[in-house]
Write an enzyme that holds these catalytic residues in place. Structure first.
Site, mmCIF file in Angstrom:
data_model
loop_
_atom_site.group_PDB
_atom_site.id
_atom_site.type_symbol
_atom_site.label_atom_id
_atom_site.label_comp_id
_atom_site.label_asym_id
_atom_site.label_seq_id
_atom_site.Cartn_x
_atom_site.Cartn_y
_atom_site.Cartn_z
ATOM 1 C CG ASP A 71 32.862 -49.534 -4.161
ATOM 2 O OD1 ASP A 71 32.063 -49.468 -3.212
ATOM 3 O OD2 ASP A 71 32.666 -48.987 -5.263
HETATM 4 N N1 LIG Z 1 29.343 -53.533 -10.321
HETATM 5 C C1 LIG Z 1 29.707 -52.357 -9.753
HETATM 6 N N2 LIG Z 1 28.836 -51.326 -9.769
HETATM 7 C C2 LIG Z 1 29.210 -50.135 -9.198
HETATM 8 C C3 LIG Z 1 30.460 -49.988 -8.574
HETATM 9 C C4 LIG Z 1 31.356 -51.109 -8.605
HETATM 10 O O1 LIG Z 1 32.506 -51.034 -8.118
HETATM 11 N N3 LIG Z 1 30.946 -52.264 -9.200
HETATM 12 N N4 LIG Z 1 30.761 -48.792 -7.905
HETATM 13 C C5 LIG Z 1 29.567 -48.031 -7.528
HETATM 14 C C6 LIG Z 1 29.688 -46.712 -6.837
HETATM 15 N N5 LIG Z 1 29.398 -46.876 -5.408
HETATM 16 C C7 LIG Z 1 30.351 -46.367 -4.583
HETATM 17 O O2 LIG Z 1 31.277 -45.701 -5.072
HETATM 18 C C8 LIG Z 1 28.177 -47.435 -4.926
HETATM 19 C C9 LIG Z 1 26.986 -47.095 -5.538
HETATM 20 C C10 LIG Z 1 25.787 -47.639 -5.070
HETATM 21 C C11 LIG Z 1 25.761 -48.501 -3.995
HETATM 22 C C12 LIG Z 1 24.462 -49.050 -3.565
HETATM 23 O O3 LIG Z 1 24.372 -49.765 -2.575
HETATM 24 N N6 LIG Z 1 23.396 -48.724 -4.333
HETATM 25 C C13 LIG Z 1 22.038 -49.277 -4.083
HETATM 26 C C14 LIG Z 1 20.961 -48.302 -4.513
HETATM 27 C C15 LIG Z 1 21.122 -46.962 -3.838
HETATM 28 C C16 LIG Z 1 20.054 -45.971 -4.328
HETATM 29 O O4 LIG Z 1 19.133 -46.392 -5.057
HETATM 30 O O5 LIG Z 1 20.179 -44.777 -3.957
HETATM 31 C C17 LIG Z 1 21.885 -50.512 -4.965
HETATM 32 O O6 LIG Z 1 22.405 -50.488 -6.127
HETATM 33 O O7 LIG Z 1 21.176 -51.407 -4.526
HETATM 34 C C18 LIG Z 1 26.963 -48.847 -3.389
HETATM 35 C C19 LIG Z 1 28.166 -48.312 -3.839
HETATM 36 C C20 LIG Z 1 28.733 -47.796 -8.771
HETATM 37 N N7 LIG Z 1 28.331 -49.082 -9.241
#
Ligand SMILES: Nc1nc2c(c(=O)[nH]1)N[C@@H](CN(C=O)c1ccc(C(=O)N[C@@H](CCC(=O)O)C(=O)O)cc1)CN2
Length: 283
Positions: free
Chosen positions: A228
């Site tokens: 983000d």
């Molecule tokens: N490299 C990036 N990937 C993503 C970004 C980014 O800016 N850079 N934005 C996100 C979207 N997002 C908030 O808008 C977000 C999505 C997911 C997570 C998160 O902690 N996900 C967990 C898993 C959650 C689940 O399985 O339900 C994880 O990946 O471990 C935080 C913020 C999209 N991707």
């Protein structure tokens, strides 16, 4: 809408850039229908977007690129030219939330968004029927929380197979790994459900409720390795009050998310967004 060639340029600022580009096009009878310029005093870089009527030039896109290259090299330009008559190939990605995905699909269906959507990818099967109703292929690519590499390898394969040039994360809730962020730099768009830089990461409305905010918002940004924190394309806010629960904030926030994501995607599709480090110039 008339077919145009969209030339976008970023280069070290100096006197004569606009004249040189203008002379190039006028010399070939090119009809400029839009011209935007910005000189950034802090970085000393110049940004330009010109739209030229395709039917006013005596050659096509590839020959235009060949003829313009010497000027680009002389001025040290980072540049690209796109044909408005060739729609971008946009793959949408989602998880379980439907509002942003459905909004983009509706805008595409009603021809408000000029692009091709070759497919939708999701780590859940929940939204399949919504997507297939539009006649768009739906790929359910599950995520193994213990090892996400297979998920992202499959995502990459689908993107390559469809020759997509844009990926839109419509509340897709997985963190894109560094190698994909680098591979698709400036091509992956996300909607974050807060007014960044406030409340990065998961559950921003819960964070906002804890903080007692009077405004909630949404941010459309390019995806980078840092979560983000990528170049912001568009943002907006909405007033809330102490009467609003976090559930109210989630409900009210959806309208802002949909509007901001659609505006940001449209700006990108129209080649109006130029990257400037970790910022953008949006003409
Ligand atoms: N490299 C990036 N990937 C993503 C970004 C980014 O800016 N850079 N934005 C996100 C979207 N997002 C908030 O808008 C977000 C999505 C997911 C997570 C998160 O902690 N996900 C967990 C898993 C959650 C689940 O399985 O339900 C994880 O990946 O471990 C935080 C913020 C999209 N991707």
């Amino acid at each position: 809408m008339e077919r145009v060639y969209r030339l976008t340029i970023s280069c070290p600022d100096r006197v004569g850039i606009v004249a040189k580009v203008g002379q190039f096009f006028s010399g070939h009878g090119g009809w400029i229908v839009q011209a935007n310029h910005y000189s950034d005093p802090e970085s000393g870089r110049f940004f330009m977007r010109h739209c030229i009527r395709a039917d006013s030039l005596p050659f096509g896109l590839e020959e235009l690129k060949e003829k313009f290259t010497p000027i680009a090299e002389e001025f040290g330009m980072d540049w690209q030219v796109n044909d408005s008559g060739v729609p971008k190939k946009v793959i949408l990605m989602a998880s379980k939330e439907s509002h942003c995905l459905v909004d983009l699909l509706h805008r595409w269906h009603s021809k408000e968004l000029s692009c091709d959507i070759p497919c939708v990818i999701s780590n859940h099967d929940t939204l399949r029927s919504l997507v297939e109703w539009h006649g768009i292929p739906f790929f359910h690519v599950p995520v193994d929380p213990a090892d996400k590499s297979e998920h992202f390898a499959r995502v990459n394969a689908i993107v390559e197979e469809h020759k997509a040039d844009t990926i839109v994360l419509a509340r897709y809730m997985q963190i894109i790994p560094p190698q994909l962020c680098q591979r698709y730099h400036g091509q992956v768009i996300n909607i974050h459900h807060s007014f960044l830089p406030s409340f990065v990461g998961a559950k921003p409305y819960h964070q906002a409720a804890q903080r007692g905010v009077k405004l909630i918002g949404a941010t459309c940004h390019y995806v980078t390795q840092e979560l983000d924190a990528g170049p912001i394309i568009d943002q907006d806010v909405m007033r809330i009050s102490h009467n609003d629960t976090v559930e109210d904030m989630v409900r009210l926030g959806k309208d802002v998310e949909k509007m901001v994501l659609a505006r940001g995607v449209r700006s990108h599709l129209e080649d109006r967004v130029l990257l400037h480090g970790n910022k953008t110039i949006v003409f």
